[in-house]
Design an enzyme around this catalytic site. Sequence first.
Site, short mmCIF file in Angstrom:
data_model
loop_
_atom_site.label_atom_id
_atom_site.label_comp_id
_atom_site.label_asym_id
_atom_site.label_seq_id
_atom_site.Cartn_x
_atom_site.Cartn_y
_atom_site.Cartn_z
N HIS A 271 -30.16 -10.67 24.29
CA HIS A 271 -29.28 -10.84 25.40
C HIS A 271 -28.69 -12.51 25.35
CE1 HIS A 271 -30.75 -6.85 25.16
NE2 HIS A 271 -30.12 -6.47 26.08
N GLU B 93 -18.13 -1.35 24.17
CA GLU B 93 -18.04 -2.63 23.59
C GLU B 93 -16.65 -2.91 23.42
OE1 GLU B 93 -21.40 -1.92 23.09
OE2 GLU B 93 -22.13 -3.11 24.98
N HIS C 98 1.03 -0.80 0.17
CA HIS C 98 -0.42 0.16 -0.08
C HIS C 98 0.85 1.16 -0.11
CE1 HIS C 98 -3.05 -2.91 1.81
NE2 HIS C 98 -3.74 -2.22 0.86
N LEU D 47 -8.84 -1.72 10.00
CA LEU D 47 -9.21 0.11 11.23
C LEU D 47 -9.89 0.68 11.68
CD1 LEU D 47 -9.73 0.93 7.08
CD2 LEU D 47 -7.84 1.28 8.52
N ASP E 285 -7.92 7.64 6.88
CA ASP E 285 -9.71 8.22 7.26
C ASP E 285 -10.98 7.37 6.79
OD1 ASP E 285 -10.39 11.49 5.76
OD2 ASP E 285 -8.74 10.79 4.25
N SER F 288 -24.31 -5.61 37.13
CA SER F 288 -24.40 -7.16 36.31
C SER F 288 -23.56 -7.95 36.07
CB SER F 288 -25.02 -7.03 35.11
OG SER F 288 -25.65 -6.17 35.28
N HIS G 221 -24.18 -13.51 31.56
CA HIS G 221 -25.00 -13.74 30.80
C HIS G 221 -24.99 -14.68 30.16
CE1 HIS G 221 -26.02 -10.36 33.92
NE2 HIS G 221 -27.34 -10.23 33.78
N ARG H 155 -20.92 -15.95 37.87
CA ARG H 155 -20.18 -14.33 38.48
C ARG H 155 -20.41 -13.48 39.54
NH1 ARG H 155 -26.02 -9.86 37.36
NH2 ARG H 155 -27.25 -11.31 38.08
N HIS I 225 -3.39 4.15 -3.96
CA HIS I 225 -4.06 3.78 -2.11
C HIS I 225 -3.38 2.64 -2.78
CE1 HIS I 225 -5.69 1.25 0.66
NE2 HIS I 225 -6.24 2.36 1.75
#
Lengths: 747, 747
Positions: free
Chosen positions: A553, A490, A104, A195, A234, A462, A541, A435, A340
């Site tokens: 979920h 996340e 590149h 990216l 970009d 949680s 969970h 947990r 590019h």
Amino acid sequence: MAAMAMSSLLLHPNSGHHKRPIYKITKLPSRKPFSCKSSLLNPTKIQDQNYKLSWINEIQEAYPSAAAGGEYSDEEFQELVDRRCVDNVRMLIVDSVQRAKAGHPGMALGMADVAYFLYRHVFRHNPMNPTWFNRDRFVLSAGHGCLLQYVCLHLAGFHSVKIEDLQRLCQLGSRTPGHPENTVTAGIEVTTGPLGQGVANAVGFALAEAHLAARFNKPDVAIVDHRTYCIMGDGCAMEGISNEAASLAAHWKLNKLTLIYDDNKNTIDGPTDLAFTEDVTLRFKALGWNTITVDATHSNMSSFKNALLDAFNETQRPTLIRVKTCIGKLSKKEGTSKAHHGIFDEEDEKQMKEKVKWGTRQPFYVIPMLHREMQVQAGRGEELEKEWHSKLNYYQSKYPQEAAEFKCLLYGGMIPGWENSLPKWSTSDAVDATRGYSEKCLNNLAKVLPGLIGGSADLASSNKVHLHDYQDFQNPVSPWGRNIRYGVREHAMAGISNGIALHGGGLIPFAATFLTFSDYMKNSIRLSALSHAGVIYIMTHDSIGLGEDGPTHQPVEHLVGLRAIPRLLVFRPADGNETAGAYRVAVANRGAPSVVALSRQKVAANLEGTSADGVERGGYIVSDNSLDDHLPEIILIGTGSELCLCEGSARVLRREGRRVRVVSLVCWRLFDRQGVEYKERVLPPGVTRRVSVEARSTIGWREYVGPEGVVVGVDEFGASGAYLDTFKKFGFTEENVTRIAKNLLSK
Amino acid sequence: MAAMAMSSLLLHPNSGHHKRPIYKITKLPSRKPFSCKSSLLNPTKIQDQNYKLSWINEIQEAYPSAAAGGEYSDEEFQELVDRRCVDNVRMLIVDSVQRAKAGHPGMALGMADVAYFLYRHVFRHNPMNPTWFNRDRFVLSAGHGCLLQYVCLHLAGFHSVKIEDLQRLCQLGSRTPGHPENTVTAGIEVTTGPLGQGVANAVGFALAEAHLAARFNKPDVAIVDHRTYCIMGDGCAMEGISNEAASLAAHWKLNKLTLIYDDNKNTIDGPTDLAFTEDVTLRFKALGWNTITVDATHSNMSSFKNALLDAFNETQRPTLIRVKTCIGKLSKKEGTSKAHHGIFDEEDEKQMKEKVKWGTRQPFYVIPMLHREMQVQAGRGEELEKEWHSKLNYYQSKYPQEAAEFKCLLYGGMIPGWENSLPKWSTSDAVDATRGYSEKCLNNLAKVLPGLIGGSADLASSNKVHLHDYQDFQNPVSPWGRNIRYGVREHAMAGISNGIALHGGGLIPFAATFLTFSDYMKNSIRLSALSHAGVIYIMTHDSIGLGEDGPTHQPVEHLVGLRAIPRLLVFRPADGNETAGAYRVAVANRGAPSVVALSRQKVAANLEGTSADGVERGGYIVSDNSLDDHLPEIILIGTGSELCLCEGSARVLRREGRRVRVVSLVCWRLFDRQGVEYKERVLPPGVTRRVSVEARSTIGWREYVGPEGVVVGVDEFGASGAYLDTFKKFGFTEENVTRIAKNLLSK
């Protein structure tokens, strides 16, 4: 629960105040404007006249008009030398791409001035020791431009990239792969290419620096004091992860982070305005950044230098330097997306060499003075490392306790015996969700692992990952805090955690969310594994057992996707002792990430036969009523909350006189790594009646249950409902497992 | 390649201009300010005095001070009625949560005013026909607030949510699951819950509207003319996907999109300023949005109404209405994160009911006049649908060609015989990469599927997904264009594609990137499957065979993760005819998404035995030299570019007298769905010597190769290098497969 005595493991056994560890009361020294700027303001005066003369010859040939005046100020001279060096950088880029017939060159050519300037005048690192702790960190988020970085590393004197390596760009086994890999090439801090990731990694580096500086620096001595630089393209600017990470960087006031935006107005598919017409500078302002725009299309670095000085003076905000550049600079394709990636035709190559008056120089030619020129900066790096060691000696003599902890971190943050801090559970202990067990493990570990730091994407309560004895990491209020508040981000959380893990300051990052949202950070988890970042992902969970929140979920397919990521250790512990075991392995494995998948709902019991030692082998026998010379008639294999179901069924079957073995397969990868002998001891080939029970996609289980076994799993989306109703609907009851087992036994 | 004659399949066989389909030359009517505002400006005058009196009684009891004046203007009266209705909405929320002992009342209570106002005064939809095409679309991106939407749907007269459904919130099998699911509850447009997704879905809806309006509306009649509303919470605002989608919405000038930001200053873990201190309004301004802030903490909707009117007047920018609200309004936990989810204690519940003067009303009480009140809006909806049908009739008579195409879209966009447009390849055709075959398929399909629209996340040229005869979708320049430029925003691309697929306008979206970047959009792909959105994901560079770009770009674990997503069809075609087959199934399956994984590198051949019919069954026999009464001695099973390796090895083995079968397992899920008889015909249990060859994680293959078979795959990260070198390193050569097969045969 048999809580362990902790004091013997503490670094400062006499400090006593478990609730107020010493790094809480360390006074934060004021963060002085960065001293690096002095070298930027005062260019080195060249004493060697022969050396200078060689340069003048080179320059006069290259730029007859520039040389017309004959005499230069030191500054002008340096600028001309730099400019010529950049020509050489560009020629090396062209030669490498042409040789490789791949790569590149677009970004590499466009950003050559900037990158060279950074490596020549700015970075405080030591090419002789690329892992020197107090080095500046540099991340190339636009990883496809790595050729530029390889060229700079080579010229800067890093042994990892020799001219032969540039000649082997993108070849199998070379140290110059198609995207930069920290595990392949010294001087590359982190593996990039996907990216936006690098921006998050850089935020992680800057966070680690701010955190360690707050914990260890003293008013009279700063042993943690470096900057983080990141180049984003970009593409990086468009990716959501970079916005998430940038928002956090400003929230945390990471003033020592400088993000350099290669604003070249092109991406692969064409000009950026095909899809990208927002005001990036204003967006970063809105996030809370110091923003500066400079034009680097004409190779004049003075405004870039001033921007850096401005960034160095910032005491609050991270700085975005938006640099206008010309993609594919020199090529006839310059300024267009055609530059590019891909090679140049012969005519283009020829014209590029003519433009910089390269004459008939051979491919991969390096101006002889260039190496020496770069040595100035390399020499400064060696000097800086020496200075730092003196500081460290002083620190050690004046602050021995803190120095011990600091050194512990530098050597990986593991105090011998740390694993003894993990709680142990007996069958009579009250049951909890895994947990819940995890919360106890984490909080115990925090006391003996000074590098343990982390948080959740707004689910700390949680996920149960709050470190109760520690403050939040909030800069400048409490940068020494070890609970990180990521907000609902996340992807940035995982990318930042990779930066923290790879920073080299001995921090052990954990990152928590619901297992189903591992989806949001999948690529970052993959990069943890690829770049050997020992991030601990805590994902609660972990099945349809979460109940009411419903199928959006409830993870179904996630575990198998994660288990398939090379190197990643995926644990699904069944009870307290297995949870502790998972942490024992995860913490010890600093070169590989782990996922600890935990239940929301209470598990049925702390089992007699589970153990941390068992977890270490990935799979093991939890219970078996076969007599010595007999194999079991059937094996029930479970993980996580379903292991108890297996135990329950086994009890019923045993009461009916059956020989039943229960096996926990808590981590497939670790089990797969065991020798054949061990594996066949756990799962004897002679026992073909096997049932696996795991509340998720059945894919992959056939390997363990064999052709005649039954796989109990979930191959459809879950459903909103109370946990027991949901489990029942999908067949996760003792009755159903027993029924299936009996059915098999009757065959 | 035997190209098919296309003309017989075209909707307008006589138009002739394949290069300029009619929707290219359709003149774009000016987009008038939205007519809905008239109903907002002029409240309905209440004629029925008894009805009015009942309300006055209700109001005077509830708000003695407000009623003191005795007489109200129509506007004041309406405001008081609204306010009382909102009280009722809140009481239904409290009752539902208390009954379910689960749910998220915080956002529901805080946004009750806003949501009620939208359902009562704003939305132009028909509760009697929730799928009426020209309805306004509403997306609750903060999906955990679904209880509020359920209550509003119930009150608005949607049959999908009866009072019994509110009483069964979050219970197994109810129509009111823990997060809203479009496949469960009519009136829910899209399944949300994972934060930020809904924002992208809403952008997809608005894009679909703008695109269809441009293609079909005429200066004298607008048959496509509706708005999209979306509520996002703080979590949605933090997620990267929402920033990506919002950047595109502004770039595309989707002025009919209104995003309502529930700015309640709290998330699960505490006040938002723990992690979120950016200036959201300024960020949206930077992205190009019209931004308005209103305060709704005191239940006065007049400023919200004005904000909507402002949004309706916008002809260029999408509008962000930032609404300051109070999370958990009425509860003693109001204004804090404690109100986010969970039930209320008895005292709190009692006090809340007292605050709104609810007296001793039973749980789930609805003020009798409230249903009638809401019927005003429902009646308006029926009226609107009738008007629209009249318009459509007029349109049909004046523009029969366009009407035919429009109706074709409304009925799913499938013209009988469309599949015949797919090209066919013979063994003598020049070989190509499967991404090359895909390009031909897509371009042929575009001509016969008027709804086919899509693009790439800045890799259109690499993914080869450009529709050559069509323009870019660029609003307002060419909103009729069918190539979408997503920029480097994979996650938003997938979320937007879900919106396009679920819009109901018959569009068939495709979304393309490298397979490795499926990671970036994993959750959106999952939601495609969960919400039955028939998005076609085109994922090229599908293995280590992509070569030089190296391990960051080489997928290894991705296919198994995708194959495990319920409902998703994952194809990895081997050559031209299999690629065409994959598209045939993917297009036909409008209720399920598909992934078509394609090679970057040329495949070795167009095979004799591959076929689209075979693809339809997921797995099938490609070649076999066994005689009629004999089973093969060995089966080689391959997918994608590795199927040719299997064929090559088979040829070698057959020359040596072996009976060898080659099986293509192009789509596991489809094969798994076949009957046992068919599956055993393809993979006879008697043939235990089997080899699978697929350049990716081996997980899951044991199911097909059996315990004695050999799985050839890649369970580590790939490597940068020329394609053939990389393939060789990992054992993907004819020689290696042959060696393994011989080894098996010798046993």
